[in-house]
Enzyme design. Structure first.
Site, PDB file in Angstrom:
ATOM      1  N   ARG A  49      -0.517 -11.496  14.625  1.00 51.07           N
ATOM      2  CA  ARG A  49      -1.197 -11.274  13.341  1.00 51.07           C
ATOM      3  C   ARG A  49      -2.595 -10.748  13.606  1.00 51.07           C
ATOM      4  O   ARG A  49      -3.073  -9.846  12.949  1.00 51.07           O
ATOM      5  CB  ARG A  49      -1.246 -12.550  12.493  1.00 51.07           C
ATOM      6  CG  ARG A  49      -2.167 -12.378  11.294  1.00 51.07           C
ATOM      7  CD  ARG A  49      -2.014 -13.382  10.158  1.00 51.07           C
ATOM      8  NE  ARG A  49      -1.600 -14.697  10.531  1.00 51.07           N
ATOM      9  CZ  ARG A  49      -2.395 -15.608  11.118  1.00 51.07           C
ATOM     10  NH1 ARG A  49      -3.654 -15.328  11.402  1.00 51.07           N
ATOM     11  NH2 ARG A  49      -1.920 -16.797  11.407  1.00 51.07           N
ATOM     12  N   TYR A 101      -5.028   5.545  -8.468  1.00 54.02           N
ATOM     13  CA  TYR A 101      -3.622   5.169  -8.258  1.00 54.02           C
ATOM     14  C   TYR A 101      -3.280   3.920  -9.090  1.00 54.02           C
ATOM     15  O   TYR A 101      -4.052   2.956  -9.117  1.00 54.02           O
ATOM     16  CB  TYR A 101      -3.414   4.911  -6.759  1.00 54.02           C
ATOM     17  CG  TYR A 101      -2.045   4.405  -6.409  1.00 54.02           C
ATOM     18  CD1 TYR A 101      -0.935   5.232  -6.452  1.00 54.02           C
ATOM     19  CD2 TYR A 101      -1.855   3.080  -6.019  1.00 54.02           C
ATOM     20  CE1 TYR A 101       0.318   4.756  -6.121  1.00 54.02           C
ATOM     21  CE2 TYR A 101      -0.599   2.598  -5.681  1.00 54.02           C
ATOM     22  CZ  TYR A 101       0.484   3.439  -5.744  1.00 54.02           C
ATOM     23  OH  TYR A 101       1.721   2.961  -5.420  1.00 54.02           O
ATOM     24  N   ASP A 173     -10.218   6.692  -0.969  1.00 51.87           N
ATOM     25  CA  ASP A 173      -8.778   6.650  -0.747  1.00 51.87           C
ATOM     26  C   ASP A 173      -8.352   8.085  -0.413  1.00 51.87           C
ATOM     27  O   ASP A 173      -8.369   8.959  -1.272  1.00 51.87           O
ATOM     28  CB  ASP A 173      -8.079   6.133  -2.021  1.00 51.87           C
ATOM     29  CG  ASP A 173      -6.568   5.994  -1.843  1.00 51.87           C
ATOM     30  OD1 ASP A 173      -5.995   6.701  -0.994  1.00 51.87           O
ATOM     31  OD2 ASP A 173      -5.959   5.184  -2.581  1.00 51.87           O
ATOM     32  N   LYS A 198       2.674   7.331   2.956  1.00 52.48           N
ATOM     33  CA  LYS A 198       2.775   8.708   2.456  1.00 52.48           C
ATOM     34  C   LYS A 198       2.729   9.714   3.614  1.00 52.48           C
ATOM     35  O   LYS A 198       3.528   9.597   4.517  1.00 52.48           O
ATOM     36  CB  LYS A 198       1.695   8.938   1.404  1.00 52.48           C
ATOM     37  CG  LYS A 198       1.499   7.753   0.429  1.00 52.48           C
ATOM     38  CD  LYS A 198       2.701   7.495  -0.459  1.00 52.48           C
ATOM     39  CE  LYS A 198       2.647   6.145  -1.188  1.00 52.48           C
ATOM     40  NZ  LYS A 198       1.430   5.915  -1.969  1.00 52.48           N
TER      41      LYS A 198
END
Ligand SMILES: *Cc1c(COP(=O)(O)O)cnc(C)c1O
Length: 387
Positions: A49, A101, A173, A198
């Protein structure tokens, strides 16, 4: 050594780094934990992690591609955003664009309602509204350009200049263009975030995110937060993304060449009343896109003539564009923002953001552009016949 070009950084990520066997492609480290060398002798990695060698290689490559100091991989684009938001306290103001978004908007809105920070939503192309928002001394200013789904462009350098003057952290972003076509850190931003789901992965088989900071210490802090809230990315995902990353530059080149051709075709079609694509000279921020970006990207939207009935005919008729959310994969996609990506927005906010019922968004893939044009042409003819 001379600074490498983006194509080279993307291709060479982790290549020829295996010291054990000389593997050309780096191995995946799937182990969740790592031994201590001995009593009180930790190694670089202890628990996956917190850190993982495969993830580190990808984070490093993305940091280089964005010309930043530090990269953090996260489980999703939204968890990259969630991590960045940890820098805010209840009295802090976050300024966001009204057309960001849908998933980002939903997160900001719901966390602000719970009092985690104060939210100010503005049209960042409206200079007065933006100035008024900056006058409130925000802690953070969020930028998304080009915007989703209307491809509005905002001037990163101009916003960074006024935001920095009041000490705000500027976050961009950069999902829609990827570091190949836009490098916000070189335009004054402090932090870049990506949905690697993406273009960066580009093959529609991974959900992941990334954060890159200009400042080393800020990156270390966000890496700490990503581990603290438990949103760091997985090793296998990182491996797949690195594989996708190697072709990012060539993919972007072909994606946008086809998108430019399709934008012109749609712009001249009688069933289309408006096309939103920064590469068209008629786009209101075409000049800004030309200087701020090194390409116009491969996302475009358009208004279909008629009503929601015509939208239904188009999506039923079209065959080479999948009716699906997301974007940036090798396959072309068609989306209806009002019922899909932006369905989570209040109808009032959606209308204010300019997302009408006849707005269609396309993600242009890597199929032959002639096949895509023929498919669009046939489907739009059906639409015309129905009006
Ligand atoms: C998809 C997307 C996100 C969210 O990323 P996920 O990987 O889906 O969590 C954030 N911003 C933009 C611009 C996006 O397109």
């Amino acid at each position: 050594m001379r600074k490498l070009n983006s194509e080279t950084i993307a291709v060479r990520a982790g290549i020829d780094t295996d010291t054990q066997h000389g593997a050309v492609v780096p191995p995946i480290y799937l182990s969740s934990n790592y031994t201590f060398k001995g009593f009180d002798q930790p190694r670089e990695y202890d628990y996956a992690r917190r850190g993982n060698p495969t993830r580190s290689q990808l984070a490093q490559a993305l940091a280089e591609l964005e010309d930043g100091a530090y990269g953090v991989m996260t489980s999703t684009g939204l968890s990259a955003i969630m991590t960045v938001i940890q820098l805010l306290s209840p009295q802090d103001i976050l300024v966001i664009p009204h057309d960001c978004y849908g998933g980002s908007y939903r997160m900001f809105d719901h966390l602000a309602r719970r009092g985690l920070f104060k939210l100010v939503v503005v049209d960042q192309n409206d200079n007065n509204a933006l100035k008024n928002a900056i006058a409130l001394n925000p802690k953070m200013v969020w930028v998304e350009t080009p915007s989703n789904p209307l491809l509005r462009i905002v001037d990163i350098q101009a916003i960074a200049d006024i935001a920095k003057a009041v000490g705000a952290i500027v976050v961009v972003d950069n999902t829609f263009l990827s570091p190949i076509l836009q490098q916000p850190l070189n335009l004054g931003a402090d932090i870049v975030i990506h949905s690697c789901t993406k273009y960066i992965n580009g093959h529609s088989d991974v959900v992941a995110g990334a954060i890159v900071t200009k400042d080393q210490q800020l990156g270390v802090d966000l890496d700490w937060w990503a581990n603290c809230i438990g949103v760091t990315g997985g090793a296998f995902d990182s491996y797949l993304i690195m594989r996708g990353l190697r072709t990012l530059a060539v993919r972007m080149r072909q994606h946008q060449e086809s998108a430019a051709t399709i934008a012109v075709f749609l712009d001249n079609h009688p069933a289309v009343s408006h096309v939103y694509y920064p590469g068209l000279p008629s786009h209101p921020q075409h000049q800004l896109a030309k200087t701020q970006q090194s390409g116009f990207g491969a996302m475009l939207s358009f208004e279909l003539a008629g009503t929601i009935e015509q939208v239904k005919i188009l999506v039923d008729e079209i065959s080479l564009f999948c009716l699906a959310e997301s974007l940036g994969g090798v396959e072309s996609l068609i989306a209806h923002p009002a019922t899909m990506t932006h369905a989570g927005m209040e109808p009032v906010a959606r209308t204010a953001a300019g997302i009408g019922d006849c707005l269609i968004r396309l993600s242009i893939g890597l199929e032959s552009v002639d096949d895509l044009l023929a498919d669009l042409s046939d489907s739009l003819d059906s639409v015309l016949a129905s009006i």
